[in-house]
Scaffold this active site. Structure first.
Site, PDB file in Angstrom:
ATOM      1  N   PRO A 161      41.410  36.016   3.598  1.00  0.00           N
ATOM      2  CA  PRO A 161      41.373  35.065   4.716  1.00  0.00           C
ATOM      3  C   PRO A 161      42.764  34.916   5.324  1.00  0.00           C
ATOM      4  CG  PRO A 161      41.358  33.900   2.614  1.00  0.00           C
ATOM      5  CD  PRO A 161      41.228  35.355   2.293  1.00  0.00           C
ATOM      6  N   MET A 162      42.867  35.017   6.654  1.00  0.00           N
ATOM      7  CA  MET A 162      44.147  34.858   7.343  1.00  0.00           C
ATOM      8  C   MET A 162      43.929  34.107   8.646  1.00  0.00           C
ATOM      9  SD  MET A 162      45.973  38.589   6.846  1.00  0.00           S
ATOM     10  CE  MET A 162      44.461  39.538   7.170  1.00  0.00           C
ATOM     11  N   ALA A 163      44.612  32.978   8.788  1.00  0.00           N
ATOM     12  CA  ALA A 163      44.496  32.181  10.010  1.00  0.00           C
ATOM     13  C   ALA A 163      44.970  32.995  11.201  1.00  0.00           C
ATOM     14  CB  ALA A 163      45.329  30.906   9.882  1.00  0.00           C
ATOM     15  N   CYS A 201      47.457  28.297   0.844  1.00  0.00           N
ATOM     16  CA  CYS A 201      48.186  28.349   2.106  1.00  0.00           C
ATOM     17  C   CYS A 201      49.547  27.668   1.953  1.00  0.00           C
ATOM     18  CB  CYS A 201      47.398  27.668   3.221  1.00  0.00           C
ATOM     19  SG  CYS A 201      48.264  27.695   4.815  1.00  0.00           S
ATOM     20  N   ARG A 236      47.868  41.193   4.845  1.00  0.00           N
ATOM     21  CA  ARG A 236      48.723  41.715   5.916  1.00  0.00           C
ATOM     22  C   ARG A 236      48.596  43.228   6.087  1.00  0.00           C
ATOM     23  NH1 ARG A 236      54.396  39.887   4.274  1.00  0.00           N
ATOM     24  NH2 ARG A 236      53.456  40.087   2.204  1.00  0.00           N
TER      25      ARG A 236
END
Length: 322
Positions: free
Chosen positions: A16-18, A100, A226
């Site tokens: 999960p990545m905002a 986070c 990433r």
């Protein structure tokens, strides 16, 4: 790999990545062979108070299943309410964000700040598990808050006791953010301490990295963050390598441009041109990183105001290189 009753086709997972793992990107990752995709993190309070933008983050396309929707918060009661909403939206898995590192999240006692209050974290997990019903719950956290408070093993044990179906561990502390090197030893220690599946996260950028993490830590799955930015092909490459030992060729320049433009269309269709164009600027920079004249391209991306601007930029670039 199995999480609760959810069977994954392979152990290669999109982290999960905002601002990254929205619906369009998740669809591309799934198309490229990703075994499980995670959403951007979703605020529990945003769901409870029916924030329009927050509710949109729950959108699911049947083609992306299985899909995990990630929620964050710091209160057991509100997290339970959010979990019921997410379960009702059709999520295959509900994930709790306890990793986070961003200041605006941490200052509210959310994200990785919960690693400083393990007892509260445990109550939140238990509340979400109960509220989720038959939907399996996973928890994502870090090595610890800092090098003086490494408690990933404790967090994993608490998560298992509270009913979590699996955990994901990023091998960096909150203090590190994304700097330095991820500590894969902590992932191995977590795997050895619990019976539920463990996913390792941190510094996976090649198929060889993925294989090495599985071998060195014994973890059940690998989570790519990433390394997938501007590179959805990594899921196909990793899954293929784990199955066959063969390294697939890297995407050609033409394939990178085509994928960039395809994601552009998907973003504009999903979010409208104004938002889609502005969010695509970061994705486009990732797609073209390392290519000739990439710095000049980034300047042009940041000036693009329409879908046509983006297309013109990329087609002109294609003409100069192909």
């Amino acid at each position: 790999m199995r999480i609760g009753q959810i069977e994954l086709a392979n152990p290669v997972i999109l982290a999960p990545m905002a601002g990254v793992t929205d619906l369009p990107f998740r669809l591309l990752a799934k198309e490229m062979g990703c075994g499980l995709v995670y959403s951007e993190m979703v605020s529990d309070k945003g769901l409870i108070y029916e924030n329009v933008h927050t509710r949109k983050l729950l959108a699911i396309d049947e083609r992306e299943r299985p899909v995990a929707l990630q929620i964050f918060g710091s209160e057991p009661a509100s997290m339970a309410k959010a979990a019921r909403i997410v379960a009702g939206s059709g999520a295959d898995i509900i994930d709790i964000n306890m990793g986070c590192p961003t200041p605006k999240i941490v200052k509210n006692g959310e994200g990785s700040a919960l690693m400083r209050t393990p007892e509260l974290a445990c109550r939140i997990i238990a509340a979400v598990v109960e509220a989720a019903g038959t939907v399996p719950v996973t928890v994502k956290f870090r090595k610890g808050w800092d090098d003086k408070s490494v408690n990933a093993v404790e967090m994993a044990k608490l998560a298992e006791q509270a009913g979590a179906a699996a955990v994901s561990v990023h091998g960096r502390t909150r203090e590190q953010f994304y700097s330095g090197q991820a500590d894969w030893n902590i992932i191995r220690e977590v795997k050895q301490s619990v019976k539920i599946p463990v996913t390792g996260n941190g510094d996976i950028r090649t198929p060889q990295d993925a294989k090495r993490m599985l071998t060195e830590t014994g973890c059940d799955g690998i989570m790519i963050g990433r390394g997938a930015q501007g590179n959805p092909w990594i899921f196909r490459q990793v899954a293929h390598y784990l199955e066959t030992g063969e390294i697939l060729p890297l995407p050609t320049l033409g394939e990178r441009i085509d994928m960039l433009l395809r994601q552009l269309d998907m973003l504009v269709d999903h979010k409208g041109e104004y938002i889609g164009i502005r969010e695509m600027r970061s994705h486009a920079a990732w797609y073209t990183k390392g290519l000739p004249s990439s710095a000049e391209l980034r300047l042009k991306f940041n000036q693009a105001a329409s879908r046509e601007d983006f297309i013109r930029i990329m087609e002109n670039y294609r003409d100069t290189l192909i």
